[in-house]
Design a protein around this motif. Sequence first.
Motif, PDB file in Angstrom:
ATOM      1  N   ARG A  64       0.796  -0.898   0.273  1.00 41.61           N
ATOM      2  CA  ARG A  64      -0.002  -0.023   0.324  1.00 41.61           C
ATOM      3  C   ARG A  64       1.110   1.024   0.373  1.00 41.61           C
ATOM      4  O   ARG A  64       0.466   2.406  -0.103  1.00 41.61           O
ATOM      5  N   ARG A  65       2.247   0.960   0.093  1.00 44.40           N
ATOM      6  CA  ARG A  65       3.242   2.025   0.088  1.00 44.40           C
ATOM      7  C   ARG A  65       3.140   3.132  -1.500  1.00 44.40           C
ATOM      8  O   ARG A  65       2.737   2.590  -2.322  1.00 44.40           O
ATOM      9  N   GLU A  66       2.711   4.757  -1.360  1.00 45.35           N
ATOM     10  CA  GLU A  66       2.819   4.991  -2.326  1.00 45.35           C
ATOM     11  C   GLU A  66       3.922   5.216  -2.818  1.00 45.35           C
ATOM     12  O   GLU A  66       5.285   5.631  -2.454  1.00 45.35           O
ATOM     13  N   VAL A  67       4.056   4.852  -4.235  1.00 42.06           N
ATOM     14  CA  VAL A  67       5.049   4.792  -5.397  1.00 42.06           C
ATOM     15  C   VAL A  67       5.185   6.092  -6.404  1.00 42.06           C
ATOM     16  O   VAL A  67       4.801   5.750  -6.652  1.00 42.06           O
ATOM     17  N   VAL A  68       5.811   6.935  -5.599  1.00 40.17           N
ATOM     18  CA  VAL A  68       6.843   8.000  -6.487  1.00 40.17           C
ATOM     19  C   VAL A  68       7.555   8.202  -7.508  1.00 40.17           C
ATOM     20  O   VAL A  68       8.915   7.478  -6.855  1.00 40.17           O
ATOM     21  N   VAL A  69       8.054   8.644  -8.473  1.00 40.02           N
ATOM     22  CA  VAL A  69       9.253   8.272  -8.884  1.00 40.02           C
ATOM     23  C   VAL A  69       9.752  10.317  -9.333  1.00 40.02           C
ATOM     24  O   VAL A  69       8.438  11.061  -9.746  1.00 40.02           O
ATOM     25  N   ARG A  70      11.099  10.214  -9.173  1.00 40.05           N
ATOM     26  CA  ARG A  70      11.531  11.834  -8.357  1.00 40.05           C
ATOM     27  C   ARG A  70      12.498  12.016 -10.265  1.00 40.05           C
ATOM     28  O   ARG A  70      13.017  11.162 -10.558  1.00 40.05           O
ATOM     29  N   VAL A  71      11.895  12.719 -10.985  1.00 40.77           N
ATOM     30  CA  VAL A  71      12.329  12.707 -12.195  1.00 40.77           C
ATOM     31  C   VAL A  71      13.860  13.817 -12.330  1.00 40.77           C
ATOM     32  O   VAL A  71      13.392  14.220 -11.551  1.00 40.77           O
ATOM     33  N   ASN A  72      14.964  13.684 -12.966  1.00 45.96           N
ATOM     34  CA  ASN A  72      15.395  14.631 -13.301  1.00 45.96           C
ATOM     35  C   ASN A  72      14.887  16.560 -14.108  1.00 45.96           C
ATOM     36  O   ASN A  72      13.824  16.246 -14.362  1.00 45.96           O
ATOM     37  N   ASP A  81      13.359  11.873 -21.312  1.00 51.46           N
ATOM     38  CA  ASP A  81      13.242  10.698 -21.269  1.00 51.46           C
ATOM     39  C   ASP A  81      13.234  10.140 -19.803  1.00 51.46           C
ATOM     40  O   ASP A  81      12.711   8.990 -19.936  1.00 51.46           O
ATOM     41  N   ASP A  82      13.312  10.696 -18.492  1.00 51.17           N
ATOM     42  CA  ASP A  82      12.839   9.979 -17.651  1.00 51.17           C
ATOM     43  C   ASP A  82      11.554  10.354 -17.869  1.00 51.17           C
ATOM     44  O   ASP A  82      10.950   9.339 -17.104  1.00 51.17           O
ATOM     45  N   VAL A  83      11.038  10.858 -18.072  1.00 54.23           N
ATOM     46  CA  VAL A  83       9.264  10.822 -17.891  1.00 54.23           C
ATOM     47  C   VAL A  83       8.396   9.893 -18.723  1.00 54.23           C
ATOM     48  O   VAL A  83       7.693   9.727 -18.274  1.00 54.23           O
ATOM     49  N   LYS A  84       9.547   9.952 -20.228  1.00 53.96           N
ATOM     50  CA  LYS A  84       8.589   9.184 -21.044  1.00 53.96           C
ATOM     51  C   LYS A  84       8.518   7.382 -20.642  1.00 53.96           C
ATOM     52  O   LYS A  84       8.134   6.767 -20.594  1.00 53.96           O
ATOM     53  N   ALA A  85       9.728   6.851 -19.504  1.00 52.79           N
ATOM     54  CA  ALA A  85       9.795   5.677 -19.049  1.00 52.79           C
ATOM     55  C   ALA A  85       8.951   5.732 -18.032  1.00 52.79           C
ATOM     56  O   ALA A  85       8.801   4.863 -17.978  1.00 52.79           O
ATOM     57  N   VAL A  86       8.711   6.808 -17.129  1.00 49.69           N
ATOM     58  CA  VAL A  86       8.360   6.359 -16.138  1.00 49.69           C
ATOM     59  C   VAL A  86       6.985   6.690 -16.108  1.00 49.69           C
ATOM     60  O   VAL A  86       5.959   6.639 -15.447  1.00 49.69           O
ATOM     61  N   ALA A  87       6.101   7.092 -17.063  1.00 48.32           N
ATOM     62  CA  ALA A  87       4.335   8.060 -17.098  1.00 48.32           C
ATOM     63  C   ALA A  87       3.592   6.429 -17.509  1.00 48.32           C
ATOM     64  O   ALA A  87       2.120   6.561 -16.829  1.00 48.32           O
ATOM     65  N   ARG A  88       3.791   5.165 -18.187  1.00 47.85           N
ATOM     66  CA  ARG A  88       2.896   4.587 -18.347  1.00 47.85           C
ATOM     67  C   ARG A  88       3.736   3.489 -17.289  1.00 47.85           C
ATOM     68  O   ARG A  88       3.029   1.855 -17.636  1.00 47.85           O
ATOM     69  N   CYS A  89       4.873   3.367 -16.596  1.00 47.43           N
ATOM     70  CA  CYS A  89       5.039   2.253 -15.733  1.00 47.43           C
ATOM     71  C   CYS A  89       4.460   1.993 -14.358  1.00 47.43           C
ATOM     72  O   CYS A  89       4.858   0.336 -13.980  1.00 47.43           O
ATOM     73  N   GLY A  90       3.592   2.038 -14.211  1.00 48.36           N
ATOM     74  CA  GLY A  90       2.485   2.584 -12.450  1.00 48.36           C
ATOM     75  C   GLY A  90       3.401   2.833 -11.516  1.00 48.36           C
ATOM     76  O   GLY A  90       2.172   2.957 -10.188  1.00 48.36           O
ATOM     77  N   ALA A  91       4.278   3.841 -11.540  1.00 47.16           N
ATOM     78  CA  ALA A  91       4.227   5.136 -11.006  1.00 47.16           C
ATOM     79  C   ALA A  91       3.261   5.410 -10.099  1.00 47.16           C
ATOM     80  O   ALA A  91       2.262   5.980 -10.811  1.00 47.16           O
ATOM     81  N   GLU A  92       2.681   5.903  -8.996  1.00 46.67           N
ATOM     82  CA  GLU A  92       1.448   6.527  -8.779  1.00 46.67           C
ATOM     83  C   GLU A  92       1.669   8.026  -9.288  1.00 46.67           C
ATOM     84  O   GLU A  92       0.540   8.266  -8.444  1.00 46.67           O
ATOM     85  N   ALA A  93       3.217   8.620  -8.849  1.00 52.98           N
ATOM     86  CA  ALA A  93       2.552  10.246  -9.160  1.00 52.98           C
ATOM     87  C   ALA A  93       4.123  10.463  -9.419  1.00 52.98           C
ATOM     88  O   ALA A  93       5.036   9.276  -9.012  1.00 52.98           O
ATOM     89  N   VAL A  94       4.305  11.102 -10.114  1.00 53.41           N
ATOM     90  CA  VAL A  94       5.642  11.651 -10.498  1.00 53.41           C
ATOM     91  C   VAL A  94       6.425  13.043  -9.529  1.00 53.41           C
ATOM     92  O   VAL A  94       5.253  14.246  -9.896  1.00 53.41           O
ATOM     93  N   LEU A  95       7.419  12.978  -9.779  1.00 52.96           N
ATOM     94  CA  LEU A  95       7.948  14.669  -8.784  1.00 52.96           C
ATOM     95  C   LEU A  95       8.675  15.151  -9.685  1.00 52.96           C
ATOM     96  O   LEU A  95       9.830  14.733  -9.794  1.00 52.96           O
ATOM     97  N   PRO A 121      -1.165  12.484 -11.220  1.00 54.03           N
ATOM     98  CA  PRO A 121      -1.083  13.057  -9.986  1.00 54.03           C
ATOM     99  C   PRO A 121       0.707  13.604 -10.323  1.00 54.03           C
ATOM    100  O   PRO A 121       1.548  13.269 -10.818  1.00 54.03           O
ATOM    101  N   ILE A 122       0.794  14.736  -9.779  1.00 52.28           N
ATOM    102  CA  ILE A 122       2.270  15.302 -10.421  1.00 52.28           C
ATOM    103  C   ILE A 122       2.149  15.299  -8.479  1.00 52.28           C
ATOM    104  O   ILE A 122       1.386  16.103  -7.774  1.00 52.28           O
ATOM    105  N   MET A 123       3.629  15.938  -8.111  1.00 54.00           N
ATOM    106  CA  MET A 123       4.302  15.988  -7.283  1.00 54.00           C
ATOM    107  C   MET A 123       5.199  17.332  -7.567  1.00 54.00           C
ATOM    108  O   MET A 123       6.003  17.443  -8.107  1.00 54.00           O
ATOM    109  N   VAL A 124       5.100  18.939  -6.650  1.00 52.29           N
ATOM    110  CA  VAL A 124       6.367  19.256  -7.455  1.00 52.29           C
ATOM    111  C   VAL A 124       7.577  19.795  -5.871  1.00 52.29           C
ATOM    112  O   VAL A 124       6.744  19.909  -4.630  1.00 52.29           O
TER     113      VAL A 124
END
Length: 292
Positions: A64-72, A81-95, A121-124
């Motif tokens: 149940r942990r929230e999975v977020v990826v921080r991109v460059n 390229d980070d965004v393209k790679a993680v957009a559809r991999c199953g992460a719950e948000a992009v930071l 959603p995004i995180m900033v």
Amino acid sequence: MNPYFRPRRSMLYVPGCAPRYLNKARTLRVDSVILDLGDPILVEAKEQSRKNVVEAVLAGGYGRREVVVRVNDLESPWGRDDVKAVARCGAEAVLFPNIESKADVQTALTALDAAGGSHLPIMVMVESPIAVLRAEEIASASDRIACIVMATSDLLNQLHGRRTPDRIAVVHSLGRVLLAGRAYDRAVVDGISTDLKDMQAFEFGCRLARDLGFDGKSLVHPFQLPYCNDAFTPKAHDLAAANEVIEALEHANREGRGTVVVNGRLVEGHHVKASKRMLALADMIEKLEAGQ
């Protein structure tokens, strides 16, 4: 209530360059994991880290942990390229780091949507003086902002401030960003502590952030987790008091009164709202920990 409302007592940065850490995060008592592709990753490890993170998210196992990826940073050689790679991999948000304006928020959303992540959603990250000054502009930029994450280490350096137990150099900035976040119903999480030996100062920092009103704290090492989780977890007496407030005002309302005194304190409708939020959060925490 914000559709992205959930426990974020602890948000642990996990370096994407180390598969053993990505795996270890599946076993930790943490609310959110931030799988990190950003500044801490050496240039020569950027692409392998991206591959590691995508594979880890696809493999799952984070419960149940929230999975977020921080991109460059999107202006860096790796960000898009980070965004393209993680957009559809199953992460719950992009930071997204280095957000300093509404335009930066819109640029991040455009990049994410173009990569197929319009559902996310995004995180900033707020990490500079100009970002603090534009906190309201940033917080109001989109309802897809799930959380504002302070980067207090970067901010402190740019302020030329000193690290002190009372965190006086950043208290104004913390309050300003928190105020903006709450005005637009965004979650707001405090920044990391870089001193890994002074746990007394870390615990004090957690409780300061809690008392200011933050949802939680970001951190960089698992041994900081117990202090963080404890500070932001409602205690039994808090929950009992919340139920008492709700019941007392409901009883007063039935008798035609809009306020009531509970344990010497005046209670009004906004206290009930806060109490219900606390009870909902406590219920989410219980379910989250049961699922870990």
